[in-house]
Each structure stands twice: as structure tokens, then as C-alpha cells.
Write an enzyme that holds these catalytic residues in place. Structure first.
Site, short mmCIF file in Angstrom:
data_model
loop_
_atom_site.label_atom_id
_atom_site.label_comp_id
_atom_site.label_asym_id
_atom_site.label_seq_id
_atom_site.Cartn_x
_atom_site.Cartn_y
_atom_site.Cartn_z
N LYS A 123 -71.13 -1.16 21.48
CA LYS A 123 -71.73 -1.11 22.81
C LYS A 123 -72.63 0.12 22.97
O LYS A 123 -73.69 0.20 22.36
CB LYS A 123 -70.63 -1.16 23.87
CG LYS A 123 -69.59 -2.28 23.65
CD LYS A 123 -70.20 -3.64 23.49
CE LYS A 123 -69.19 -4.78 23.52
NZ LYS A 123 -68.18 -4.79 22.45
N TYR A 150 -60.01 -5.75 28.55
CA TYR A 150 -60.77 -6.63 27.69
C TYR A 150 -59.90 -7.77 27.14
O TYR A 150 -58.80 -7.54 26.63
CB TYR A 150 -61.37 -5.81 26.55
CG TYR A 150 -62.05 -6.62 25.47
CD1 TYR A 150 -63.07 -7.51 25.78
CD2 TYR A 150 -61.69 -6.48 24.14
CE1 TYR A 150 -63.70 -8.26 24.79
CE2 TYR A 150 -62.31 -7.21 23.14
CZ TYR A 150 -63.31 -8.10 23.48
OH TYR A 150 -63.93 -8.83 22.51
N ARG A 207 -63.15 2.66 1.74
CA ARG A 207 -61.98 2.19 2.50
C ARG A 207 -61.13 3.34 3.03
O ARG A 207 -60.30 3.15 3.91
CB ARG A 207 -61.13 1.26 1.62
CG ARG A 207 -59.94 0.63 2.34
CD ARG A 207 -59.32 -0.51 1.55
NE ARG A 207 -58.88 -0.11 0.23
CZ ARG A 207 -57.72 0.51 -0.04
NH1 ARG A 207 -56.89 0.83 0.95
NH2 ARG A 207 -57.39 0.81 -1.28
N ASP A 227 -59.21 2.80 26.49
CA ASP A 227 -60.47 2.19 26.06
C ASP A 227 -61.55 2.78 26.95
O ASP A 227 -61.62 2.51 28.16
CB ASP A 227 -60.40 0.66 26.23
CG ASP A 227 -61.63 -0.05 25.68
OD1 ASP A 227 -62.71 0.57 25.67
OD2 ASP A 227 -61.51 -1.22 25.29
#
Length: 383
Positions: free
Chosen positions: A199, A102, A48, A174
């Protein structure tokens, strides 16, 4: 040797490998432990905390590709961008965000920011003056996406970076559609770069991940929030992602080359009313894209003529897959109004130009002749 001086494919294939000190294997060993020694060690490792061996080393590859000091990987692109936002925005702050981006990001801002008391303004356009007009006294961050999803609009990265610096405002982007193969925003002055690593970084439609690259100072700030939100990535997926990124340069360059050919062909097709691709000279920001991108990317969108049903068109395809995601080695397409931007209202989609006839096309590595034939036969079947 400086990582910036290494070639693209050398960075992809060598930087960020975990050394196999025991057996000298050619690929990184996988460390699946969730428990590590804490006495007399330089790094206290915990999944984590984003610092297991596989996590730690993979970020070096991403940082080298983006020319950044540091990077972080997350469980998804949305985990990356939401953590970045919450690291730089608090109650009473204001975000200026591009109006064409997006749909998941748009939904996160609209759904979650009011709960945190964070103000936001979507720009009226994507020119530098549109962002400047939206700035308030409490603006702390400007966020852009270029090329944008799904209309492939192009925003002037240098201009936005300069605007942010002149006002003392952080800037983020982005960079998913371009990937660092085609665009390096940090070199143009942007503060933080994020990716849906699902992606192009993954590239094989089998990984869900996200990434942020920036200065060491900014990444530490993001890490402090990230360790609390818990959006870390399993080491199995980290290993798969590092393996996939070895061919990032080869894949994206091949896909970009194919996209240029397909865009030119679609632009002349009688049943295609409009093509959105920065590589076309008819694109309104073609020259801008040419100045800030090494390649125009492998994403494009097109609108079918009104006499064709977009969903029936997709059902007729034999080779190109109808898919929710993008950027795999296989070509895929979708209807943004039913998927990536389905959370927006019809009015919101109309306002930014996302029609029911719009098809978002992620071009793969297949022979372009085969892709053209598949599109042609699908259209012919509906004529």
C-alpha cells in the site's frame, strides 16, 4: 545524527540506501545474487534469511520511520502478519483480536488457527474495555487495526498498549491505513507494528510486500519463524520498494490533504448517506484520532443512498479506478462486500456494519476538483 531527529523526508530519501562503493551512484545498486560467500564474513547472507544487502538496508528505513530498533520485510502483508502471529502464538495460546479489521486477517485466523490449536476471540467492540473483557488466562497477544479497514474506526492505542503491559500480554497493530507518516504506534507503547507494504510504502500499485517493525528481540523471534515459512521478498521488488519509499512522506501528506477535502464534500452530498473518516468532527472517535495521529490518513469510506446501485456507480466513473487494492498515487475505490471482506458471510458483514452500499475510497494525489466532478457525474448518470 540520531535517526529520530532527522526529518521525515530526509529519512525517506536517505536512510536505508545501499552505498554504491564502486561507482558512487545516486541510487542504491541492486544485488540479485541468491548465493553469497560464507567463509570469513560477518553475515552469512541468503534471500530466505531476509538479509541480502537490499533487504538488510531497506529494513533500516522502515525502522527509522517507525522509531523501532529493527524491522523485517516480507513477500506480502499477509506473510508479515501471519509470521508475526505464529512467532508469538503456539498451541494452547489465545489471541484477542479487534472485530473490525482487514478481511484477509480475519480469514487467516479463522481458517488456520484451529489447525495449530490456537484459541482466539474477536472483540464485541473496539474500546479498551472490549479487549479487556475478552482476555483469558492463556491470552498471549492482543491485535488491533486503527484506523480500521474499511469503516475507519479508531482504537485507543495507548490504552491497548497499557492494557497489554498490565497483563503481561504482547500487543500488535496493523498500521497500514495510517502509515508511519500519520501514526507511530511504537511511540504510544505498542510492541509490534505491521504493514501491507503493498500500500503506502509502495504507493504506485506495482509492488506486493509486507513489513514488521519492533524491538530487536521481537524481530529475532519473528525471523526465527520467518526463515522457516519462507515468505521473503525478491531483491528486485526490494529495490523498487526502497525507491518508492523515498517519496512516502510527500505522497501520503498530499493524499491526506485531499482526503480531508473529499470527506467534507461527500458529507454534504445528498446522495451520500454516511461518510466514515476520522478527520470529520462527526466521527465518533475524532478527538481520539486527533490525539494519536499526525494526520487523518488518505482512506475514507462512504455509503450511497439506497436508490443507487453501488456497482453501477463504479462503472460510471471516468477518472477514479475501481480497484482491488489501495494507497496508490491514483484514486481508487471498491465495494468491500465484494473484495476485502468477501470471505466473510453476509451475517458477519452485517454484524460489523459493512453494507452493500459501502464504498471504500483510497484518495490519490489528483486535483480534488477533478475527483469531485468524477463522483458527481457518476451519481448524476444513475439519477
Amino acid at each position: 545524527m540520531s535517526k529520530k531527529k532527522l526529518g521525515l523526508n530526509t529519512i525517506c530519501s536517505h536512510i536505508g540506501e545501499v552505498p554504491d562503493t564502486q561507482f558512487k551512484g545516486a541510487v542504491s545498486p541492486m544485488f540479485l545474487s541468491s548465493s553469497y560467500e560464507f567463509l570469513d564474513v560477518d553475515v552469512k547472507r541468503y534471500p530466505r534469511y531476509f538479509n541480502t544487502p537490499n533487504q538488510d538496508y531497506l529494513t533500516k528505513k522502515i525502522a527509522a520511520l517507525e522509531h523501532s530498533e529493527a524491522a523485517m520485510i516480507f513477500g506480502s502483508g499477509m506473510a508479515a502478519i501471519s509470521t508475526m502471529f505464529l512467532a508469538f502464538l503456539k498451541q494452547g495460546d489465545h489471541l484477542v483480536v479487534q472485530n473490525t479489521l482487514y478481511g484477509g486477517t480475519v480469514n487467516f485466523i479463522k481458517e488456520e488457527f484451529p489447525k495449530y490449536g490456537i484459541d482466539f476471540t474477536f472483540t464485541n467492540g473496539y474500546q479498551a474495555e472490549d479487549f479487556e473483557a475478552a482476555i483469558k488466562d492463556n491470552t498471549k497477544l492482543i491485535h488491533i487495526e486503527t484506523p480500521s479497514n474499511p469503516l475507519l474506526t479508531v482504537t485507543d492505542i495507548k490504552a491497548i498498549a497499557a492494557l497489554g503491559k498490565s497483563k503481561g500480554i504482547f500487543t500488535s497493530i496493523d498500521n497500514t491505513f495510517a502509515s508511519p507518516v500519520n501514526q507511530k504506534p511504537l511511540d504510544l507503547g505498542i510492541d509490534m507494528v505491521m504493514h501491507s507494504a503493498t500500500k503506502y510504502f509502495g504507493g504506485h500499485s506495482d509492488i506486493c510486500a509486507g513489513a514488521v517493525a519492533s524491538s530487536s528481540e521481537h524481530i529475532e523471534r519473528i525471523w526465527n519463524v520467518g526463515k522457516n515459512l519462507g515468505g521473503s521478498l525478491s531483491d528486485m521488488t526490494v529495490w523498487m520498494l526502497e525507491r518508492s519509499m523515498k517519496t512516502l512522506g510527500l505522497r501520503v501528506k498530499a493524499q491526506t490533504k485531499n482526503a480531508m477535502k473529499l470527506a467534507k464534500w461527500l458529507d454534504k452530498h445528498p446522495k451520500i448517506s454516511k461518510v466514515y473518516y476520522p478527520g470529520l468532527k462527526s466521527h465518533p472517535e475524532h478527538q481520539l484520532a486527533k490525539s494519536q495521529m499526525k494526520g487523518f490518513g488518505a482512506m475514507l469510506s462512504f455509503e450511497l443512498t439506497e436508490d443507487l446501485n453501488s456497482q453501477e456507480f463504479q462503472k460510471q466513473l471516468k477518472l477514479i479506478k475501481s480497484s482491488m487494492s489501495l494507497a496508490g498515487v491514483e484514486s481508487t475505490l471498491l465495494s468491500p462486500h465484494l473484495t476485502s471482506h468477501a470471505l466473510l458471510t453476509q451475517e458477519e458483514r452485517d454484524a460489523i456494519g459493512i453494507s452493500d452500499q459501502l464504498i471504500r475510497f483510497s484518495v490519490g494525489i489528483e486535483n480534488t476538483k477533478d475527483l469531485k466532478e468524477d463522483i458527481h457525474q457518476a451519481i448524476t448518470a444513475l439519477a
